[in-house]
Design a protein around this motif. Structure first.
Motif, PDB file in Angstrom:
ATOM      1  N   GLU A  67      -4.799  -3.090   2.331  1.00 58.45           N
ATOM      2  CA  GLU A  67      -4.067  -2.895   1.364  1.00 58.45           C
ATOM      3  C   GLU A  67      -3.279  -1.485   1.701  1.00 58.45           C
ATOM      4  N   GLY A  68      -3.861  -1.235   3.738  1.00 57.81           N
ATOM      5  CA  GLY A  68      -2.961   0.040   3.513  1.00 57.81           C
ATOM      6  C   GLY A  68      -1.692   0.165   3.131  1.00 57.81           C
ATOM      7  N   PRO A  69      -0.836  -1.009   3.427  1.00 61.32           N
ATOM      8  CA  PRO A  69       1.354  -0.944   3.498  1.00 61.32           C
ATOM      9  C   PRO A  69       1.090  -0.519   1.920  1.00 61.32           C
ATOM     10  N   GLU A  70      -0.037  -0.704   0.686  1.00 60.22           N
ATOM     11  CA  GLU A  70       0.780  -0.445  -0.519  1.00 60.22           C
ATOM     12  C   GLU A  70       0.636   0.638  -1.187  1.00 60.22           C
ATOM     13  N   LEU A  72       2.611   3.812   0.350  1.00 63.06           N
ATOM     14  CA  LEU A  72       3.963   4.192   0.500  1.00 63.06           C
ATOM     15  C   LEU A  72       4.504   3.292  -0.676  1.00 63.06           C
ATOM     16  N   LEU A  73       4.067   2.050  -1.135  1.00 65.54           N
ATOM     17  CA  LEU A  73       4.767   1.171  -2.123  1.00 65.54           C
ATOM     18  C   LEU A  73       4.746   1.940  -3.395  1.00 65.54           C
ATOM     19  N   ASN A  74       3.224   2.372  -3.859  1.00 70.18           N
ATOM     20  CA  ASN A  74       3.273   2.975  -5.042  1.00 70.18           C
ATOM     21  C   ASN A  74       3.956   4.778  -4.768  1.00 70.18           C
ATOM     22  N   ARG A  75       3.713   4.771  -4.090  1.00 67.03           N
ATOM     23  CA  ARG A  75       4.662   6.362  -3.960  1.00 67.03           C
ATOM     24  C   ARG A  75       6.784   5.850  -4.136  1.00 67.03           C
ATOM     25  N   LYS A  76       7.105   4.848  -3.511  1.00 66.54           N
ATOM     26  CA  LYS A  76       8.411   4.742  -3.531  1.00 66.54           C
ATOM     27  C   LYS A  76       8.395   4.062  -5.095  1.00 66.54           C
ATOM     28  N   CYS A  77       7.768   3.947  -5.705  1.00 65.43           N
ATOM     29  CA  CYS A  77       7.765   3.601  -7.772  1.00 65.43           C
ATOM     30  C   CYS A  77       7.887   4.703  -7.730  1.00 65.43           C
ATOM     31  N   PHE A  78       7.026   5.211  -7.598  1.00 65.03           N
ATOM     32  CA  PHE A  78       7.475   7.184  -8.328  1.00 65.03           C
ATOM     33  C   PHE A  78       8.789   7.184  -8.299  1.00 65.03           C
ATOM     34  N   GLU A  79       8.935   7.729  -7.332  1.00 60.27           N
ATOM     35  CA  GLU A  79       9.284   8.751  -6.742  1.00 60.27           C
ATOM     36  C   GLU A  79      11.358   7.746  -7.435  1.00 60.27           C
ATOM     37  N   LEU A 187      -4.946 -11.040  -0.934  1.00 61.28           N
ATOM     38  CA  LEU A 187      -4.154 -10.521  -1.454  1.00 61.28           C
ATOM     39  C   LEU A 187      -3.405 -10.136  -3.355  1.00 61.28           C
ATOM     40  N   ALA A 188      -2.126 -11.132  -2.478  1.00 61.89           N
ATOM     41  CA  ALA A 188      -0.892 -11.161  -3.517  1.00 61.89           C
ATOM     42  C   ALA A 188      -1.411 -11.896  -5.256  1.00 61.89           C
TER      43      ALA A 188
END
Length: 815
Positions: A67-70, A72-79, A187-188
């Protein structure tokens, strides 16, 4: 106790040492020390048993490395959300009102219909719950902002919205049918579920942590949340019941995409938070004993166990052979000219005198059984004791660690056998009349009564018997509606299915299990969409899969133990109901199968990559991973979660078999003694204690030869396990005359449990004989009765046949 052969061996060793010159003598002692090191003098594992591991470790175990790449994905959605509605300021620079406004805005975003939009908002909330880590420079700072953001989100009502969304995802039949048809789930397939479960887990695990620096408002919020979590507020059931439902749905094969590790971790944390951990259990026990006017507990069991030291593990045959070969090679090289050593070589002090002992070990199919204790356990040969660092240990007087206990039944049995022996008659349950018995018997009875222990369970059973005997005059039972009671009521209708499902997953996660085609796939939330192509990726995934299984074992073992302990305190028949269904689902052989592995390898396993653990991985630059760094693992002496799991499983096994003759015989039939003895190699006092307890209950059924061959284990049981004053566990002379009738014992217990459950919880099945009767003529005749149509059509015919044509003798009727 140590056998005669050892004395001869010790004499030879001492003679041999005396013949050496001073220099050689010192070398001999050093060599002997080396042979013993790592065996009987390895240091104790400095393991502190607790409800949970460190907070940071518990946080990191939520995520798989896949799940490591997620992050940064969470951060992108928040920003994206943040920049759209707020200025370019950082989250950490805003004031409380601005924080609250944005949290409310995100909460509104969860209610949109579009799934993609909803997932983006969920990810933005997850990034907040993860501590808005991009703006933090250290792990401590991440954890500070995690607490702040979580309390903020809880305050605006986020958790209730998440439960509703989770319910919707669980009932999503399209996702379920799609997952069932897929040949390989990854995972998807569980993205939406994982994001929701991550947020809920982090909220529960963080709010559960008490901090002295918390404001009064936060403390009040914690207590309110704790009550709501354990109350039937979500779908008229506690959150734990909903999660149990997810577990059974997953095991039935209808929802193979459920991320089971996260569900189990959230279930464990919810039970731990709402019901309480081991310290709270002890406090509840003390309070209940006070309410029932029972004597206080003889000691605090948690403190006693923490003060105990581990015993040296018994020697295994393979260890002894290896030591013997090393010693023979070294003696051949360095002392070949010493003719006086012939005597030593002719007789090996490490070899047992009694050949039957080896035969006995072979009968048990055990490759690592112990021999007699070492012949050289003398001050001048043994290495000096390792100095332990000063720690908060309770100083007990020299002697046994536990106060002895005696049951009322034991006193009755002792008196009955004494009366029949000396006088020739019996008096039933009378434990006071001692007429005609010799004075030593009087003293024995006085000692037994002095150590008599009445448990809460005995009082509860006696009260239940009274309710069953006198249902009308017994009065109403005052049931305290605590979190444990509410949870039991919630899981009661489907408890057998829940237990089977948990054990199925435990079996699939056990390292001893072979991959079978019909076993359930518990790796749905760890396997990536694209399988690894390089050796390094494969190694990383291998570590991830092993770690994933270990965490599942940890969560299930903790859930089962907590439920058993809380149910036993709440009402013993609640505990017995759960325990019986675990036994029927083959829990006893499953736990023994789990321990039938190299347990030291399991406890010292290095299935973790510390640089990829949250929150380390989000605040530090990640070094380039290499095969060497993956193999290195951490530098810990042992793996906390694996040792925790092992102790939990041993405690569960103890709870299932205690005072149950038929289940104790199951331990004997499944040949648990050699498996349990191997577990004694782990030098940790608490784990050894629970292994020794399990060995103690079956010792008298293992035969005289086994006891003779395992005197070191027998000594350890005597030193560490609580004594029952008239228990003949060590002799086995007067074996239970009862045949091993598993069915009769379990059926009698089951009948008691069913009577308890139907009396207390089955309101529709009340006994019709005890229902109130309506004797009022007006109300009875005034009741409206709906008659079928065919009766109304043929009413005249019925009247003629049943009333007018039948003669009635009114005189007889009046008499």
């Amino acid at each position: 106790m140590d056998g005669g052969g050892n004395n001869g061996g010790e004499l030879i060793v001492n003679k041999q040492r005396a013949m050496l010159p001073n220099k050689s003598r010192g070398e001999f002692v050093r060599n002997q020390r080396k042979d013993l090191e790592g065996f009987s003098e390895s240091p104790d594992l400095e393991f502190e048993y607790a409800d949970t591991d460190r907070w940071s470790a518990e946080l990191s175990e939520l995520y798989s490395y896949t799940e490591g790449p997620e992050f940064l994905l969470n951060r992108k959605c928040f920003e994206e959300e943040f920049r759209t509605h707020v200025s370019d300021k950082k989250w950490t620079e805003l004031d409380v009102s601005q924080h609250r406004a944005h949290a409310m805005r995100l909460l509104d975003g969860l209610e949109v219909i579009a799934r993609e939009k909803r997932l983006k908002v969920s990810r933005a909330i997850l990034y907040m719950v993860q501590g808005t880590f991009a703006e933090c420079s250290s792990e401590a700072e991440v954890q500070h902002w995690m607490r702040y953001n979580i309390f903020l989100l809880l305050d605006v009502g986020t958790f209730t919205a998440l439960v509703e969304l989770l319910n919707m995802e669980v009932d999503n039949s399209a996702a379920c049918s799609s997952a069932v048809r897929k040949p390989a789930i990854s995972l998807a397939d569980s993205t939406d579920l994982r994001v929701l479960l991550n947020i809920m887990y982090l909220m529960v695990a963080t709010i559960q942590q008490e901090d002295p620096a918390d404001s009064p408002e936060w403390r009040a919020t914690r207590e309110t949340f704790k009550t709501e979590l354990g109350a039937p507020l979500y779908n008229n059931e506690p959150i734990s019941v909903m999660l149990f439902g997810m577990v059974t749905k997953f095991c039935s094969g209808h929802a193979p995409h459920f991320p089971m590790k996260k569900v189990l971790l959230l279930l464990w944390k919810s039970i731990l938070f709402t019901l309480g951990g081991f310290e709270q259990l002890q406090n509840i026990k003390v309070r209940k004993r006070e309410e029932l006017r029972l004597p206080p507990l003889p000691e605090d069991s948690i403190r006693v166990i923490r003060s105990m030291r581990a015993a040296s593990p018994p020697a295994s045959a393979s260890d002894l052979i290896e030591q013997q070969q090393k010693r023979a090679r070294r003696e051949h090289k360095s002392l070949i000219k010493q003719d006086n050593l012939d005597a030593f070589n002719e007789k090996d002090p490490y070899k047992s005198d009694d050949p039957r002992e080896d035969e006995d070990d072979n009968d048990d199919n055990d490759n690592s059984m112990e021999a007699e204790p070492f012949p050289m356990e003398r001050d001048e040969v043994m290495p000096p004791p390792i100095l332990q660092p000063p720690s908060e240990r309770v100083n007990f007087p020299k002697g046994l660690p536990w106060a002895p206990k005696v049951r009322e039944k034991d006193i009755e049995h002792f008196l009955e056998s004494s009366r029949s022996k000396f006088i020739g008659y019996t008096l039933g349950n009378d434990t006071d009349t001692v007429v005609g018995l010799p004075r030593p018997i009087h003293e024995s009875i006085r000692t037994l009564k002095q150590h008599k222990y009445i448990s809460i369970a005995e009082i509860q059973i006696a009260k239940e018997d009274e309710f069953q005997k006198t249902p009308l005059s017994g009065g109403e039972e005052d049931v305290e509606m605590c979190s444990t009671e509410l949870l039991y009521q919630g899981i009661l209708p489907s408890l057998p299915q829940y237990m089977i499902a948990l054990l199925k997953i435990l079996l699939a996660a056990a390292p001893t299990s072979k991959a079978k085609t019909d076993s359930i796939n518990i790796l749905a939330d760890v396997l990536p969409e694209e399988m690894p192509t390089t050796v390094l990726q494969s190694m990383k995934l291998g570590v991830d899969v092993n770690r994933h299984k270990e965490i599942i074992v940890k969560a299930i073992s903790a859930i089962l133990l907590l439920l058993l302990k809380h149910f036993k305190l709440n009402h013993v028949y609640q505990f017995e109901y759960m325990a019986q269904h675990l036994v029927f689902a083959n829990c006893i052989p499953l736990i023994l199968k789990f321990f039938n592995q190299n347990i030291m390898s399991y406890i010292t396993a290095k299935n973790s990559i510390s640089v990829l653990d949250f929150p380390y991985c989000v605040v530090h630059e990640l070094p380039e991973l290499t095969a060497e760094s993956l193999e290195a693992g951490d530098n810990n002496q042992f793996c906390w979660r694996n040792l925790f799991s092992c102790i939990n499983l041993l405690r569960i096994l103890n709870k299932l078999t205690k005072w149950k003759h038929s289940r104790t015989m199951m331990l004997v039939v499944f040949k648990s003694a050699p498996i349990l003895k191997r577990a004694l190699k782990v030098k940790q006092a608490m784990m050894q204690l629970y292994v020794l307890k399990l060995l103690k209950v079956q010792t008298k059924y293992l035969g005289r030869q086994w006891r003779k061959s395992n005197m070191k284990t027998m000594s350890a049981i005597y030193q560490k396990v609580r004594h029952r004053l008239n228990d003949d566990w060590a002799y086995g002379n007067d074996l239970d005359a009862r045949p091993w009738d598993f069915q009769a014992e379990e059926c009698a217990l089951r009948a008691n449990i069913e009577r308890f459950n139907s009396r207390r919880y089955d309101k529709n099945q009340s006994n019709p004989d005890f229902l109130p009767v309506d004797n009022c003529l007006q109300s009875v005749l005034g009741q409206r009765v709906d008659l079928p149509e065919d009766f109304q059509m043929n009413y005249d015919l019925w009247l003629e046949r049943e009333v007018f044509s039948k003669p009635i003798s009114w005189e007889e009727l009046l008499q």
